[in-house]
Design a protein around this motif. Structure first.
Motif, PDB file in Angstrom:
ATOM      1  N   TYR A  71     -10.893  14.264   9.114  1.00  0.00           N
ATOM      2  CA  TYR A  71      -9.465  14.202   9.436  1.00  0.00           C
ATOM      3  C   TYR A  71      -8.760  13.119   8.632  1.00  0.00           C
ATOM      4  O   TYR A  71      -7.555  13.225   8.340  1.00  0.00           O
ATOM      5  CB  TYR A  71      -9.253  13.996  10.939  1.00  0.00           C
ATOM      6  CG  TYR A  71      -9.360  12.564  11.406  1.00  0.00           C
ATOM      7  CD1 TYR A  71      -8.254  11.719  11.387  1.00  0.00           C
ATOM      8  CD2 TYR A  71     -10.575  12.037  11.849  1.00  0.00           C
ATOM      9  CE1 TYR A  71      -8.340  10.408  11.811  1.00  0.00           C
ATOM     10  CE2 TYR A  71     -10.671  10.729  12.273  1.00  0.00           C
ATOM     11  CZ  TYR A  71      -9.558   9.916  12.250  1.00  0.00           C
ATOM     12  OH  TYR A  71      -9.654   8.601  12.669  1.00  0.00           O
ATOM     13  N   VAL A  72      -9.501  12.054   8.268  1.00  0.00           N
ATOM     14  CA  VAL A  72      -8.920  10.973   7.461  1.00  0.00           C
ATOM     15  C   VAL A  72      -8.499  11.519   6.099  1.00  0.00           C
ATOM     16  O   VAL A  72      -7.376  11.282   5.626  1.00  0.00           O
ATOM     17  CB  VAL A  72      -9.928   9.814   7.294  1.00  0.00           C
ATOM     18  CG1 VAL A  72      -9.377   8.758   6.327  1.00  0.00           C
ATOM     19  CG2 VAL A  72     -10.241   9.193   8.640  1.00  0.00           C
ATOM     20  N   SER A  73      -9.394  12.269   5.468  1.00  0.00           N
ATOM     21  CA  SER A  73      -9.090  12.870   4.163  1.00  0.00           C
ATOM     22  C   SER A  73      -8.019  13.936   4.289  1.00  0.00           C
ATOM     23  O   SER A  73      -7.159  14.079   3.397  1.00  0.00           O
ATOM     24  CB  SER A  73     -10.357  13.473   3.554  1.00  0.00           C
ATOM     25  OG  SER A  73     -11.315  12.476   3.286  1.00  0.00           O
ATOM     26  N   ALA A  74      -8.043  14.686   5.391  1.00  0.00           N
ATOM     27  CA  ALA A  74      -7.058  15.762   5.596  1.00  0.00           C
ATOM     28  C   ALA A  74      -5.645  15.193   5.693  1.00  0.00           C
ATOM     29  O   ALA A  74      -4.700  15.734   5.096  1.00  0.00           O
ATOM     30  CB  ALA A  74      -7.407  16.555   6.846  1.00  0.00           C
ATOM     31  N   ILE A  75      -5.483  14.125   6.438  1.00  0.00           N
ATOM     32  CA  ILE A  75      -4.165  13.497   6.591  1.00  0.00           C
ATOM     33  C   ILE A  75      -3.656  12.991   5.248  1.00  0.00           C
ATOM     34  O   ILE A  75      -2.497  13.223   4.873  1.00  0.00           O
ATOM     35  CB  ILE A  75      -4.235  12.340   7.613  1.00  0.00           C
ATOM     36  CG1 ILE A  75      -4.467  12.890   9.028  1.00  0.00           C
ATOM     37  CG2 ILE A  75      -2.955  11.499   7.572  1.00  0.00           C
ATOM     38  CD1 ILE A  75      -4.727  11.823  10.069  1.00  0.00           C
ATOM     39  N   ALA A  76      -4.526  12.304   4.517  1.00  0.00           N
ATOM     40  CA  ALA A  76      -4.127  11.762   3.216  1.00  0.00           C
ATOM     41  C   ALA A  76      -3.747  12.872   2.245  1.00  0.00           C
ATOM     42  O   ALA A  76      -2.744  12.772   1.525  1.00  0.00           O
ATOM     43  CB  ALA A  76      -5.278  10.928   2.642  1.00  0.00           C
ATOM     44  N   TRP A  88       9.267   2.873  -4.465  1.00  0.00           N
ATOM     45  CA  TRP A  88       9.276   1.413  -4.306  1.00  0.00           C
ATOM     46  C   TRP A  88       8.485   1.008  -3.069  1.00  0.00           C
ATOM     47  O   TRP A  88       7.791  -0.021  -3.078  1.00  0.00           O
ATOM     48  CB  TRP A  88      10.714   0.897  -4.192  1.00  0.00           C
ATOM     49  CG  TRP A  88      11.463   1.458  -3.023  1.00  0.00           C
ATOM     50  CD1 TRP A  88      12.205   2.607  -3.001  1.00  0.00           C
ATOM     51  CD2 TRP A  88      11.520   0.927  -1.690  1.00  0.00           C
ATOM     52  NE1 TRP A  88      12.733   2.826  -1.746  1.00  0.00           N
ATOM     53  CE2 TRP A  88      12.333   1.812  -0.914  1.00  0.00           C
ATOM     54  CE3 TRP A  88      10.992  -0.204  -1.074  1.00  0.00           C
ATOM     55  CZ2 TRP A  88      12.608   1.595   0.430  1.00  0.00           C
ATOM     56  CZ3 TRP A  88      11.268  -0.424   0.281  1.00  0.00           C
ATOM     57  CH2 TRP A  88      12.058   0.456   1.009  1.00  0.00           C
ATOM     58  N   LEU A  89       8.567   1.815  -1.998  1.00  0.00           N
ATOM     59  CA  LEU A  89       7.818   1.525  -0.777  1.00  0.00           C
ATOM     60  C   LEU A  89       6.324   1.752  -0.990  1.00  0.00           C
ATOM     61  O   LEU A  89       5.502   0.949  -0.544  1.00  0.00           O
ATOM     62  CB  LEU A  89       8.328   2.405   0.365  1.00  0.00           C
ATOM     63  CG  LEU A  89       7.661   2.204   1.732  1.00  0.00           C
ATOM     64  CD1 LEU A  89       7.806   0.761   2.209  1.00  0.00           C
ATOM     65  CD2 LEU A  89       8.249   3.171   2.766  1.00  0.00           C
ATOM     66  N   TRP A  90       5.984   2.859  -1.677  1.00  0.00           N
ATOM     67  CA  TRP A  90       4.562   3.101  -1.975  1.00  0.00           C
ATOM     68  C   TRP A  90       4.005   1.951  -2.809  1.00  0.00           C
ATOM     69  O   TRP A  90       2.850   1.535  -2.608  1.00  0.00           O
ATOM     70  CB  TRP A  90       4.360   4.414  -2.724  1.00  0.00           C
ATOM     71  CG  TRP A  90       5.075   5.638  -2.229  1.00  0.00           C
ATOM     72  CD1 TRP A  90       5.530   6.673  -2.989  1.00  0.00           C
ATOM     73  CD2 TRP A  90       5.420   5.995  -0.873  1.00  0.00           C
ATOM     74  NE1 TRP A  90       6.131   7.639  -2.223  1.00  0.00           N
ATOM     75  CE2 TRP A  90       6.073   7.258  -0.907  1.00  0.00           C
ATOM     76  CE3 TRP A  90       5.248   5.381   0.364  1.00  0.00           C
ATOM     77  CZ2 TRP A  90       6.546   7.899   0.233  1.00  0.00           C
ATOM     78  CZ3 TRP A  90       5.728   6.020   1.507  1.00  0.00           C
ATOM     79  CH2 TRP A  90       6.350   7.245   1.443  1.00  0.00           C
ATOM     80  N   LEU A  91       4.810   1.434  -3.742  1.00  0.00           N
ATOM     81  CA  LEU A  91       4.363   0.328  -4.585  1.00  0.00           C
ATOM     82  C   LEU A  91       4.114  -0.932  -3.759  1.00  0.00           C
ATOM     83  O   LEU A  91       3.107  -1.630  -3.955  1.00  0.00           O
ATOM     84  CB  LEU A  91       5.409   0.051  -5.672  1.00  0.00           C
ATOM     85  CG  LEU A  91       5.092  -1.085  -6.651  1.00  0.00           C
ATOM     86  CD1 LEU A  91       3.812  -0.806  -7.427  1.00  0.00           C
ATOM     87  CD2 LEU A  91       6.264  -1.298  -7.611  1.00  0.00           C
ATOM     88  N   LEU A  92       5.013  -1.220  -2.826  1.00  0.00           N
ATOM     89  CA  LEU A  92       4.830  -2.382  -1.952  1.00  0.00           C
ATOM     90  C   LEU A  92       3.574  -2.238  -1.096  1.00  0.00           C
ATOM     91  O   LEU A  92       2.819  -3.201  -0.899  1.00  0.00           O
ATOM     92  CB  LEU A  92       6.060  -2.574  -1.056  1.00  0.00           C
ATOM     93  CG  LEU A  92       7.353  -3.022  -1.745  1.00  0.00           C
ATOM     94  CD1 LEU A  92       8.487  -3.104  -0.735  1.00  0.00           C
ATOM     95  CD2 LEU A  92       7.158  -4.375  -2.427  1.00  0.00           C
ATOM     96  N   CYS A 140      -0.939   5.913  12.475  1.00  0.00           N
ATOM     97  CA  CYS A 140       0.464   5.483  12.614  1.00  0.00           C
ATOM     98  C   CYS A 140       1.110   5.253  11.250  1.00  0.00           C
ATOM     99  O   CYS A 140       2.229   5.720  10.988  1.00  0.00           O
ATOM    100  CB  CYS A 140       0.548   4.218  13.464  1.00  0.00           C
ATOM    101  SG  CYS A 140       0.163   4.467  15.208  1.00  0.00           S
ATOM    102  N   VAL A 141       0.418   4.519  10.379  1.00  0.00           N
ATOM    103  CA  VAL A 141       0.946   4.251   9.032  1.00  0.00           C
ATOM    104  C   VAL A 141       1.123   5.558   8.262  1.00  0.00           C
ATOM    105  O   VAL A 141       2.153   5.792   7.602  1.00  0.00           O
ATOM    106  CB  VAL A 141       0.019   3.291   8.261  1.00  0.00           C
ATOM    107  CG1 VAL A 141       0.451   3.181   6.797  1.00  0.00           C
ATOM    108  CG2 VAL A 141       0.018   1.918   8.911  1.00  0.00           C
ATOM    109  N   SER A 142       0.128   6.433   8.355  1.00  0.00           N
ATOM    110  CA  SER A 142       0.195   7.726   7.656  1.00  0.00           C
ATOM    111  C   SER A 142       1.339   8.581   8.186  1.00  0.00           C
ATOM    112  O   SER A 142       2.024   9.274   7.421  1.00  0.00           O
ATOM    113  CB  SER A 142      -1.135   8.472   7.810  1.00  0.00           C
ATOM    114  OG  SER A 142      -2.190   7.748   7.232  1.00  0.00           O
ATOM    115  N   ALA A 143       1.548   8.539   9.495  1.00  0.00           N
ATOM    116  CA  ALA A 143       2.627   9.324  10.097  1.00  0.00           C
ATOM    117  C   ALA A 143       3.989   8.887   9.568  1.00  0.00           C
ATOM    118  O   ALA A 143       4.848   9.727   9.258  1.00  0.00           O
ATOM    119  CB  ALA A 143       2.575   9.198  11.621  1.00  0.00           C
ATOM    120  N   VAL A 144       4.186   7.574   9.453  1.00  0.00           N
ATOM    121  CA  VAL A 144       5.457   7.052   8.932  1.00  0.00           C
ATOM    122  C   VAL A 144       5.636   7.458   7.470  1.00  0.00           C
ATOM    123  O   VAL A 144       6.711   7.936   7.071  1.00  0.00           O
ATOM    124  CB  VAL A 144       5.515   5.518   9.077  1.00  0.00           C
ATOM    125  CG1 VAL A 144       6.745   4.959   8.369  1.00  0.00           C
ATOM    126  CG2 VAL A 144       5.528   5.121  10.551  1.00  0.00           C
TER     127      VAL A 144
END
Length: 626
Positions: free
Chosen positions: A194-199, A356-360, A439-443
């Motif tokens: 599920y970790v890989s699936a979400i990503a 820019w957010l992905w970079l941060l 949570c982080v992935s959902a955002v």
């Protein structure tokens, strides 16, 4: 020992036959839909005979390959309860299709319109591509054989608006999302599925990757084919890998560049792995026989010969690749440092669409890896796989930053997708707690998904030139707000960075439906100069039955109506007894003058407004002759 060797041979046979079955299935589908295509009416007897022959041979070959695959599968006991990975794959595929099916119907503008016209011509007159494949496989000087193949898998499909390619792109995108899942599984072999699936799902809904999936540029298929090659290599599906390498290598010169880059580093990585497995270079040299040297020499000579041949073929705009590869020089068909181009690409790559957010997030993850000992010592990641992906990302991003012709935002699809993949790898690397990761992935996923359809990124809206849509603005990625506050004419390719631009076309369709357009209105556009707007293409007809515009030819069908479009300053006196004045929001600077001029001869009824949610709104006026 004998049984072990027999099982191994059976495994190899099963793998090869399964991969060949997948490839053959594509050809079966392509020729199976051909006889039902509306393009068929223009085909010559030679083409019809060729299609008929293929529809006899292809299913037979496919049936044999599939039968051998199934026999091997039963003998190896591979048929059973679906694994967790298969369930995740099915969920990702279905969700991806559900998302993409609602995006179908996008009209083609700017360069996409040019590519569509060429693909339409090839579909009507396929003699060249069938009987003189190499010479006929170039579009606008670009090598395009792979692009033509994957596009025709859908374009020959009978759909009301004649944009069948969007269906093949839809399925390709969904399969690419599944491939991303298996790529993440290879990077993190010990992580739960599920970790890989979400990503994988988050990467697959990157605003530019998802948002431009319905346009007929070469850059989207290029990105998808790259993912296919990468997945096939990492999962050791080498037959599929070489097939997709050929498709990638013949999908524009940038595809050829990435195909060579991947093949080169695949060879390097495999040699390095073999040397390590053999106990080092000295031990390997002792084990090698003369035949190994001869085989490797032949392979090396073949690669060099192919490289020399390809770089001397006129491709990009008629320029030879060897000339394009030169550093410096005049013009834009070469590699050089140009500060304006460099900064424009930096903004597009690392600011636009929440980059820019992905970079941060990436920087924060790297800092955590360096500072926190427990994270630094975590060995969950497969460094070999991840480093291979990093190298490909840097190769393509270098091309974007220093090749001056790569201006348009669509060129960034592959780089942006790989960048988000890299960020998700680092997020997984750092976040061990499952709830925190979810949570982080959902955002991140929510931001990426919404940004695909509406430009909500505040930094992008602050940095780039804005485009008035009547609702939430878009941006024009060729300039900053300091250089140009608002774009007031055709947004063109620099306005195509997500899906939002398509909503103006949906608003136009809604307007044509509301006025029950059947050819009796002239449409007067708010554009004054001879620039592109939503009515510029005379071949895009209004289908009064299906209530959409279509690229199909009228051919006497009474439900297909040409849209007669004028500018308000031209031949106003020749308008019919009634007409429509349409105000395109990003070019309304002449509306007041237009209405004043038209008011001398017409009674003006309006304004009326049609909206597409928060994405855009369109204002129009109905004119009646006094």
């Amino acid at each position: 020992m004998y049984n072990v060797k027999k099982k191994k041979s059976l495994e190899i046979l099963y793998s090869v036959m399964a991969q060949l079955s997948v490839i053959m299935a594509l050809f079966v589908w392509l020729f199976a839909i051909a006889p039902f295509s509306y393009y068929r009416q223009e085909w010559t007897d030679d083409v019809l005979k060729f299609v008929h022959t293929c529809n006899i041979i292809n299913p037979i070959v496919f049936a044999v390959l599939l039968a051998v695959t199934l026999i091997c599968a039963f003998k190896l006991k591979k048929v059973g309860k679906p694994s967790t990975a298969m369930v995740c794959s099915a969920i990702i595929f279905v969700v991806s299709i559900v998302i993409r099916v609602n995006m179908l119907g996008t009209y083609q503008w700017s360069d996409a319109q040019l590519y569509y016209t060429q693909m339409d011509r090839i579909a009507y007159y396929p003699n060249g591509i069938l009987f003189d494949t190499f010479k006929s496989g170039f579009i606008f000087g670009h090598i395009s054989h792979g692009f033509i193949f994957v596009t025709m898998l859908g374009q020959l499909f009978n759909v009301p608006n004649a944009m069948g390619f969007q269906y093949s792109y839809m399925v390709m995108g969904a399969v690419a999302a599944v491939c991303l899942f298996y790529i993440f599984k290879k990077i993190f072999p010990k992580k739960k599925d599920y970790v890989s699936a979400i990503a994988a799902f988050i990467v697959s809904i990157h605003p530019i990757f998802l948002g431009l999936s319905t346009t007929i540029h070469m850059e989207y298929p290029l990105a998808v084919l790259f993912i296919y090659v990468l997945c096939a290599y990492l999962t050791q599906k080498y037959v599929l890998m070489f097939f997709w390498l050929i498709m990638l290598g013949t999908c524009k010169e940038t595809g050829a560049m990435m195909a060579f880059s991947m093949l080169f580093f695949i060879v390097v990585y495999e040699i390095a792995a073999y040397v390590k497995k053999s106990g080092g270079i000295k031990d390997l040299i002792k084990k090698l026989k003369p035949g190994h040297y001869v085989g490797f020499g032949i392979f090396l000579i073949a690669c060099v010969a192919a490289f020399i041949k390809i770089i001397n073929i006129p491709m990009w705009g008629g320029n030879k690749i060897k000339d394009v590869l030169k550093l410096g020089g005049e013009g834009t068909m070469n590699f050089q440092f140009n500060s304006a181009h460099f900064m424009m690409k930096v903004r597009q790559l690392f600011v636009l669409n929440f980059s820019w957010l992905w970079l941060l997030i990436l920087i924060a993850c790297i800092v955590i890896c360096i500072v926190v000992p427990t994270v630094r010592k975590n060995k969950a990641i497969d460094v070999r796989v991840f480093s291979f992906i990093l190298i490909q990302y840097f190769v393509y991003t270098f091309f974007l930053l220093f090749f001056l012709e790569a201006k348009q935002t669509r060129y960034n699809i592959l780089s942006d997708t790989l960048f988000l993949l890299i960020v998700m790898v680092m997020v997984i690397r750092v976040l061990e707690a499952e709830k925190t990761y979810i949570c982080v992935s959902a955002v991140m996923g929510l931001l990426a998904f919404v940004e695909t359809f509406i430009t909500i990124d505040p930094v992008s809206l602050t940095v780039f030139t804005r485009v008035n849509t009547g609702k939430i603005p878009m941006v024009w990625t060729a300039a900053t707000r300091n250089e140009l506050e608002y774009m007031d004419t055709n947004v063109g390719d620099f306005g195509y960075y997500n899906y939002q631009y398509t909503y103006m076309d949906k608003a136009v369709d809604k307007m044509l439906d509301r006025v029950d357009y059947q050819g009796w209105y002239r449409v007067v556009s708010s554009f004054v100069e001879q620039t592109e707007d939503q009515f510029v293409n005379p071949d895009l007809l209004w289908d009064s039955v299906n209530r959409v515009r279509t690229y199909k030819k009228a051919d006497g069908e009474v439900n297909l109506h040409a849209i007669q479009r004028l500018y308000y300053m031209e031949e106003v006196v020749f308008l019919d007894h009634r007409a429509i004045y349409v105000e395109i929001p990003w070019s309304r600077n002449h509306t007041e003058d237009a209405l004043l001029a038209l008011g001398e001869s017409y009674n003006i009824d309006g304004p009326y407004t049609v909206s597409e949610g928060l994405a855009c709104s369109l204002t129009y006026y109905i004119l009646y002759r006094k």
